[in-house]
Structure formats: structure tokens, C-alpha cells
Design a protein around this motif. Structure first.
Motif, PDB file in Angstrom:
ATOM      1  N   LYS A 178       0.820  -1.210   0.000  1.00 51.82           N
ATOM      2  CA  LYS A 178       0.000   0.000   0.000  1.00 51.82           C
ATOM      3  C   LYS A 178       0.856   1.263   0.000  1.00 51.82           C
ATOM      4  O   LYS A 178       0.383   2.344  -0.377  1.00 51.82           O
ATOM      5  CB  LYS A 178      -0.925   0.007   1.218  1.00 51.82           C
ATOM      6  N   ASP A 179       2.108   1.151   0.424  1.00 56.35           N
ATOM      7  CA  ASP A 179       2.968   2.339   0.524  1.00 56.35           C
ATOM      8  C   ASP A 179       3.497   2.792  -0.826  1.00 56.35           C
ATOM      9  O   ASP A 179       3.673   3.989  -1.057  1.00 56.35           O
ATOM     10  CB  ASP A 179       4.136   2.062   1.477  1.00 56.35           C
ATOM     11  N   ALA A 180       3.776   1.847  -1.721  1.00 61.74           N
ATOM     12  CA  ALA A 180       4.271   2.198  -3.054  1.00 61.74           C
ATOM     13  C   ALA A 180       4.350   0.950  -3.910  1.00 61.74           C
ATOM     14  O   ALA A 180       4.516  -0.157  -3.403  1.00 61.74           O
ATOM     15  CB  ALA A 180       5.651   2.858  -2.971  1.00 61.74           C
ATOM     16  N   ASP A 181       4.230   1.146  -5.222  1.00 63.21           N
ATOM     17  CA  ASP A 181       4.511   0.088  -6.192  1.00 63.21           C
ATOM     18  C   ASP A 181       6.015   0.112  -6.424  1.00 63.21           C
ATOM     19  O   ASP A 181       6.550   1.049  -7.020  1.00 63.21           O
ATOM     20  CB  ASP A 181       3.755   0.363  -7.494  1.00 63.21           C
ATOM     21  N   LEU A 182       6.701  -0.898  -5.910  1.00 58.78           N
ATOM     22  CA  LEU A 182       8.167  -0.893  -5.945  1.00 58.78           C
ATOM     23  C   LEU A 182       8.735  -1.078  -7.345  1.00 58.78           C
ATOM     24  O   LEU A 182       9.949  -0.965  -7.544  1.00 58.78           O
ATOM     25  CB  LEU A 182       8.714  -1.969  -4.996  1.00 58.78           C
ATOM     26  N   ARG A 183       7.892  -1.325  -8.318  1.00 57.29           N
ATOM     27  CA  ARG A 183       8.353  -1.329  -9.711  1.00 57.29           C
ATOM     28  C   ARG A 183       8.510   0.091 -10.237  1.00 57.29           C
ATOM     29  O   ARG A 183       9.188   0.324 -11.241  1.00 57.29           O
ATOM     30  CB  ARG A 183       7.365  -2.094 -10.594  1.00 57.29           C
ATOM     31  N   ASP A 184       7.854   1.020  -9.577  1.00 55.64           N
ATOM     32  CA  ASP A 184       7.830   2.427  -9.987  1.00 55.64           C
ATOM     33  C   ASP A 184       8.958   3.165  -9.274  1.00 55.64           C
ATOM     34  O   ASP A 184       8.895   3.413  -8.071  1.00 55.64           O
ATOM     35  CB  ASP A 184       6.465   3.023  -9.623  1.00 55.64           C
TER      36      ASP A 184
END
Length: 316
Positions: free
Chosen positions: A39-45
Motif C-alpha cells: 500500500k505504501d508504493a509500487d516498488l516497480r515504480d
């Protein structure tokens, strides 16, 4: 003393919760722990992930985040699992370099080892052949983390390392009957068998042997790796080889923890799978000869107790 800020990716899963439980008895006053979830971030981005680094300014990172699916889906999605996990690992590790993170500990998997291999496996055998074809996309993505650790160290002096745990179980596990691992699957089956007064069905003969590690013990060991382990090369984290038990013995411990008195049925139409996957912890014992693992019986009882209390909300 300067504050140590540890950012944990994938911190809402089984291993992240194991670390949190371990910290209840071993948290240092100068350490600030941040447990992230998807929920904190899309780690691919990269840009979205960069905002996390700017917000928390971590001095250390424990990288647990990964995308993994059940075996059947692994076989169907090998390409996707390779690409997605490589994207996550590339973004996280490169930002750790950019933001001068002092140390990174990534979590690998025993699936990175060759399909054709002698046992017990150890850290020197990773590149002695290809992983099993059923999940080679995910396996190679995890192997690449070890490659990245070494090239970032060679070229930039980064202290990136990794751990390789065996079969993990504990509170906050995935107890799915179709997607979960051996121990959480047994626990969920036993819960249903007792609740519904039905036979407990074991897939196969129950003879295969497995090495388990309690998530809280794994949490303790990952904390030690973060604070003390000096190498770039990975280290296997598993219970002692002598504590390897059969699926049948694991089942007996689970049903005793539930107080289940019903019938046990072996469905021998189902495959036993690999007979054993023994991992050597000689390297771990060289560093921590006196580390005490939680007895398997106690660990199962604690996990069963947690599952009972959290059945409605547990991942299943």
C-alpha cells in the motif's frame, strides 16, 4: 549515537511479522524500524519508491518484497514473475546505492538452487545448474539478487547481502489450502477437520522430510545478519539438519496442538513430491554456534494458537 533507520520492504508478510515479533525482545534504542507494505508504493515504480527513500532516509534496508504465486500459476506466469521481480529488485537496490544505504539484506529462497543437486545443499552450490522448470522465472529473478549484490559491491562498494531461508511458518502466514506452504496448509486442514468433525486427509504417504524454521527465529536471525553478518555472499537460515521431520510427524504435532482425535487418511493418489530438501547450516553455525531455535512442537503450538484466534482475518 546516530540513529539507525531500517526500512523493511514487504514488511506486512510472514517474515516481516517474524522480525517484528523478534524485535519485542531485542530492539535497540538507537534503531527506528519502518515496515512497509504494498500500500505504501509500487516498488516497480522508481519515482514512487524514491519518495519512500526521501521520506524515511533509511540507513539500512531489509528487502523482503516479492511477487510469488502458487505452483500452477508459477508455471503459467514464469515470464511475468521474472520481469516483475527483476523490476522490483532493480529499483530497490539501485535506490539503495543512490541514497547511500549502509547495508541491505535481501531475502532469497531455496528455489534458487539447481533442480539436480546433491544434499545437503549449501551456499556454494547455487550456480551448479538450473532451477526446477516449474518456477524458473521466479527462481532466476531471486538468483539475480545475489548477482546484483556482488556487482554493486565490486563497482560501488555497496554492502548488499542476502539470506536463504528454508520452509518458513508462523503467525501471519498464508494459510491457503491451495497456495500456502506445507505447515500452514496442515494447520488449516486440521482446523477444518476438527471444526467439521471430518477425517484429516494427508496428500501422499507423509514420508517426505522437511526442514522448517519458525518465523520468529528467522526474524531473530535476519536482525543478526543486518547488524553483524560481514559477507556479501548469502547465508542459509534454517533449523539444524537433525531437526528435519517427516510430513507425517509434522501432522501429528499439528493435530495434537488442536486436540484433534479424528481419523487420519493418506491420499496416496497425490504425489509425495521431493523426498527431502535438506540444507546445511554449517556456515550459520560457524558464526552462531549457540543459537537456540524454538522447538518445533512449541513453534507449531504458538502458530496454531494464533490461527485459532485470528481465523476470520488470517490470510487463507
Amino acid at each position: 549515537m546516530a540513529e539507525t533507520v531500517i526500512m523493511v520492504t514487504g514488511g506486512s508478510g510472514l517474515v516481516g511479522h517474524g522480525i517484528q515479533l523478534a524485535l519485542e525482545e531485542d530492539k535497540k534504542p538507537n534503531e527506528k524500524w519502518i515496515f512497509l507494505s504494498s500500500k505504501d508504493a509500487d516498488l516497480r515504480d522508481r519515482e514512487a519508491t524514491k519518495l519512500l527513500f526521501e521520506k524515511y532516509n533509511p540507513t539500512h534496508v531489509i528487502h523482503l518484497a516479492a511477487v510469488i504465486k502458487a505452483l500452477s500459476n508459477n508455471m503459467e506466469d514464469n515470464c511475468k514473475l521474472l520481469r516483475v521481480n527483476c523490476q522490483i529488485n532493480d529499483v530497490v537496490l539501485d535506490l539503495c546505492k543512490e541514497y547511500k544505504v549502509q547495508k541491505v539484506v535481501s531475502c532469497l529462497s531455496t528455489c534458487i538452487f539447481p533442480d539436480k543437486i546433491t544434499y545437503p545443499i549449501d551456499e556454494t552450490l547455487i550456480y551448479n545448474g538450473s532451477p526446477h522448470s516449474s518456477n524458473y522465472g521466479y527462481s532466476f529473478a531471486k538468483r539475480m539478487v545475489d548477482v546484483m549484490n556482488h556487482v554493486y559491491n565490486d563497482q560501488y562498494g555497496c554492502h548488499f547481502t542476502s539470506v536463504i531461508p528454508c520452509n518458513i511458518f508462523g503467525p501471519h502466514d498464508n494459510f491457503s489450502l491451495t497456495e500456502g506452504n506445507v505447515m500452514p496448509g496442515l494447520i488449516h486442514k486440521a482446523y477444518l477437520a476438527k471444526r467439521d468433525d471430518q477425517p484429516f486427509v494427508i496428500c501422499g504417504t507423509g514420508k517426505p522430510l522437511r526442514q522448517f524454521i519458525y518465523s520468529v527465529d528467522l526474524g531473530r536471525l535476519i536482525i543478526w545478519v543486518l547488524r553483524e553478518y560481514p559477507e556479501i555472499k548469502p547465508i542459509i537460515l534454517a533449523a539444524d539438519e537433525k531437526d528435519e521431520i517427516s510430513i507425517r510427524d509434522a501432522t501429528e504435532l499439528v493435530i495434537k496442538a488442536f486436540g484433534y482425535k479424528g481419523k487420519i487418511v493418506h491420499d496416496v493418489s497425490k504425489s509425495d513430491g521431493q523426498f527431502r530438501k535438506t540444507a546445511s547450516i554449517a556456515k550459520l553455525r560457524k558464526y552462531l554456534p549457540d543459537f537456540k531455535f524454538t522447538p518445533t512442537k512449541q513453534a507449531i503450538e504458538e502458530t496454531v494458537d494464533w490461527f485459532r484466534k485470528n481465523y476470520e482475518t488470517a490470510k487463507k
